[in-house]
Design a protein around this motif. Structure first.
Motif, mmCIF file in Angstrom:
data_model
loop_
_atom_site.group_PDB
_atom_site.id
_atom_site.type_symbol
_atom_site.label_atom_id
_atom_site.label_comp_id
_atom_site.label_asym_id
_atom_site.label_seq_id
_atom_site.Cartn_x
_atom_site.Cartn_y
_atom_site.Cartn_z
ATOM 1 N N PRO A 18 0.811 -1.212 0.000
ATOM 2 C CA PRO A 18 0.000 0.000 0.000
ATOM 3 C C PRO A 18 0.852 1.274 0.000
ATOM 4 N N GLN A 19 1.969 1.255 0.704
ATOM 5 C CA GLN A 19 2.834 2.429 0.738
ATOM 6 C C GLN A 19 3.405 2.701 -0.645
ATOM 7 N N MET A 74 -2.907 27.108 -5.577
ATOM 8 C CA MET A 74 -2.695 25.667 -5.463
ATOM 9 C C MET A 74 -3.854 24.945 -4.782
ATOM 10 N N LYS A 75 -4.921 25.651 -4.479
ATOM 11 C CA LYS A 75 -6.082 25.033 -3.805
ATOM 12 C C LYS A 75 -6.638 23.845 -4.580
ATOM 13 N N LYS A 76 -6.582 23.913 -5.901
ATOM 14 C CA LYS A 76 -7.144 22.817 -6.705
ATOM 15 C C LYS A 76 -6.326 21.531 -6.593
ATOM 16 N N PHE A 77 -5.142 21.624 -6.009
ATOM 17 C CA PHE A 77 -4.288 20.451 -5.826
ATOM 18 C C PHE A 77 -4.274 19.983 -4.377
ATOM 19 N N SER A 78 -5.342 20.237 -3.660
ATOM 20 C CA SER A 78 -5.389 19.873 -2.238
ATOM 21 C C SER A 78 -5.194 18.364 -2.030
ATOM 22 N N GLY A 79 -5.619 17.552 -2.983
ATOM 23 C CA GLY A 79 -5.427 16.102 -2.885
ATOM 24 C C GLY A 79 -3.960 15.712 -2.834
ATOM 25 N N VAL A 80 -3.127 16.432 -3.569
ATOM 26 C CA VAL A 80 -1.688 16.169 -3.562
ATOM 27 C C VAL A 80 -1.136 16.417 -2.171
ATOM 28 N N PHE A 81 -1.536 17.536 -1.579
ATOM 29 C CA PHE A 81 -1.009 17.900 -0.263
ATOM 30 C C PHE A 81 -1.514 16.960 0.836
ATOM 31 N N GLN A 82 -2.760 16.507 0.709
ATOM 32 C CA GLN A 82 -3.294 15.554 1.682
ATOM 33 C C GLN A 82 -2.542 14.228 1.602
ATOM 34 N N LYS A 83 -2.326 13.747 0.386
ATOM 35 C CA LYS A 83 -1.600 12.486 0.208
ATOM 36 C C LYS A 83 -0.159 12.633 0.695
ATOM 37 N N LYS A 88 4.171 11.510 4.652
ATOM 38 C CA LYS A 88 5.321 12.261 5.176
ATOM 39 C C LYS A 88 6.193 11.409 6.098
ATOM 40 N N GLN A 89 5.575 10.657 6.969
ATOM 41 C CA GLN A 89 6.327 9.839 7.924
ATOM 42 C C GLN A 89 7.181 8.793 7.215
ATOM 43 N N SER A 90 6.623 8.182 6.166
ATOM 44 C CA SER A 90 7.392 7.148 5.461
ATOM 45 C C SER A 90 8.494 7.752 4.600
ATOM 46 N N LEU A 91 8.388 9.034 4.269
ATOM 47 C CA LEU A 91 9.406 9.687 3.462
ATOM 48 C C LEU A 91 10.547 10.241 4.315
ATOM 49 N N THR A 92 10.334 10.290 5.620
ATOM 50 C CA THR A 92 11.327 10.854 6.521
ATOM 51 C C THR A 92 12.302 9.772 6.966
ATOM 52 N N PRO A 93 13.581 9.976 6.667
ATOM 53 C CA PRO A 93 14.558 8.997 7.155
ATOM 54 C C PRO A 93 14.696 9.109 8.667
ATOM 55 N N THR A 117 11.767 13.709 -8.182
ATOM 56 C CA THR A 117 12.970 12.873 -8.114
ATOM 57 C C THR A 117 13.085 12.238 -6.739
ATOM 58 N N PHE A 118 12.826 13.023 -5.693
ATOM 59 C CA PHE A 118 12.861 12.532 -4.316
ATOM 60 C C PHE A 118 11.853 11.399 -4.120
ATOM 61 N N ILE A 119 10.630 11.561 -4.634
ATOM 62 C CA ILE A 119 9.575 10.545 -4.507
ATOM 63 C C ILE A 119 9.961 9.293 -5.296
ATOM 64 N N ARG A 120 10.501 9.462 -6.504
ATOM 65 C CA ARG A 120 10.924 8.300 -7.299
ATOM 66 C C ARG A 120 11.966 7.479 -6.556
ATOM 67 N N LYS A 121 12.926 8.168 -5.932
ATOM 68 C CA LYS A 121 13.970 7.459 -5.182
ATOM 69 C C LYS A 121 13.376 6.754 -3.965
ATOM 70 N N ALA A 122 12.420 7.398 -3.301
ATOM 71 C CA ALA A 122 11.767 6.767 -2.158
ATOM 72 C C ALA A 122 10.978 5.542 -2.621
ATOM 73 N N LEU A 123 10.336 5.639 -3.768
ATOM 74 C CA LEU A 123 9.585 4.519 -4.320
ATOM 75 C C LEU A 123 10.523 3.367 -4.691
ATOM 76 N N LYS A 124 11.655 3.705 -5.271
ATOM 77 C CA LYS A 124 12.644 2.700 -5.649
ATOM 78 C C LYS A 124 13.189 1.988 -4.404
ATOM 79 N N ASN A 125 13.450 2.754 -3.341
ATOM 80 C CA ASN A 125 13.968 2.181 -2.109
ATOM 81 C C ASN A 125 12.925 1.344 -1.376
ATOM 82 N N ALA A 126 11.641 1.659 -1.570
ATOM 83 C CA ALA A 126 10.570 0.915 -0.911
ATOM 84 C C ALA A 126 10.402 -0.477 -1.504
ATOM 85 N N ARG A 127 10.810 -0.643 -2.731
ATOM 86 C CA ARG A 127 10.679 -1.950 -3.389
ATOM 87 C C ARG A 127 11.694 -2.843 -2.868
#
Length: 127
Positions: A18-19, A74-83, A88-93, A117-127
């Protein structure tokens, strides 16, 4: 013994799935945000890490997201900020104390590119 180890590894993979899917979804939302940014948001200057691989720059990334989140355009992108908040906790080393982070004030488009780029690297490390 081998069966127990297999089941343990299977359970670990299922709980991580799920993460990874949430990170992938966040990345997709960020790509949409990047593609539809207006001029006034593009001109917003945000402290952006020079090196996205530097673990000392995680709080700078979070502060930049907060700055974007408070921008009225940026109000129309509130879903991005909520996600992002949920992940956030899983992205924090796990760091005891964050050191220095070399940054430069860049436009919002460059900040979002670095964030992706930061998210891609976190996704790669999660695998």
């Amino acid at each position: 013994m081998q069966t127990h180890l297999y089941l343990l590894l299977l359970a670990a993979g299922i709980s991580a799935a799920p993460q990874m899917s949430s990170l992938a979804e966040l990345l997709t939302l960020l790509q949409r945000m990047h593609g539809s940014m207006t001029k006034d948001v593009q001109n917003l200057r945000i402290e952006t890490p020079d090196n996205i691989d530097d673990v000392n720059c995680v709080s700078t990334i979070f502060e930049g997201m907060e700055l974007l989140k408070t921008n009225p355009a940026m109000k129309k992108f509130s879903g991005v900020f909520q996600k992002f908040e949920r992940l956030k906790q899983s992205l924090t080393p796990n760091l005891a104390k964050e050191g220095n982070c070399d940054t430069e004030r860049r436009n919002a488009t460059v900040f979002i590119e670095k964030l992706m780029t930061f998210i891609r690297k976190a996704l790669k490390n999660a695998r």
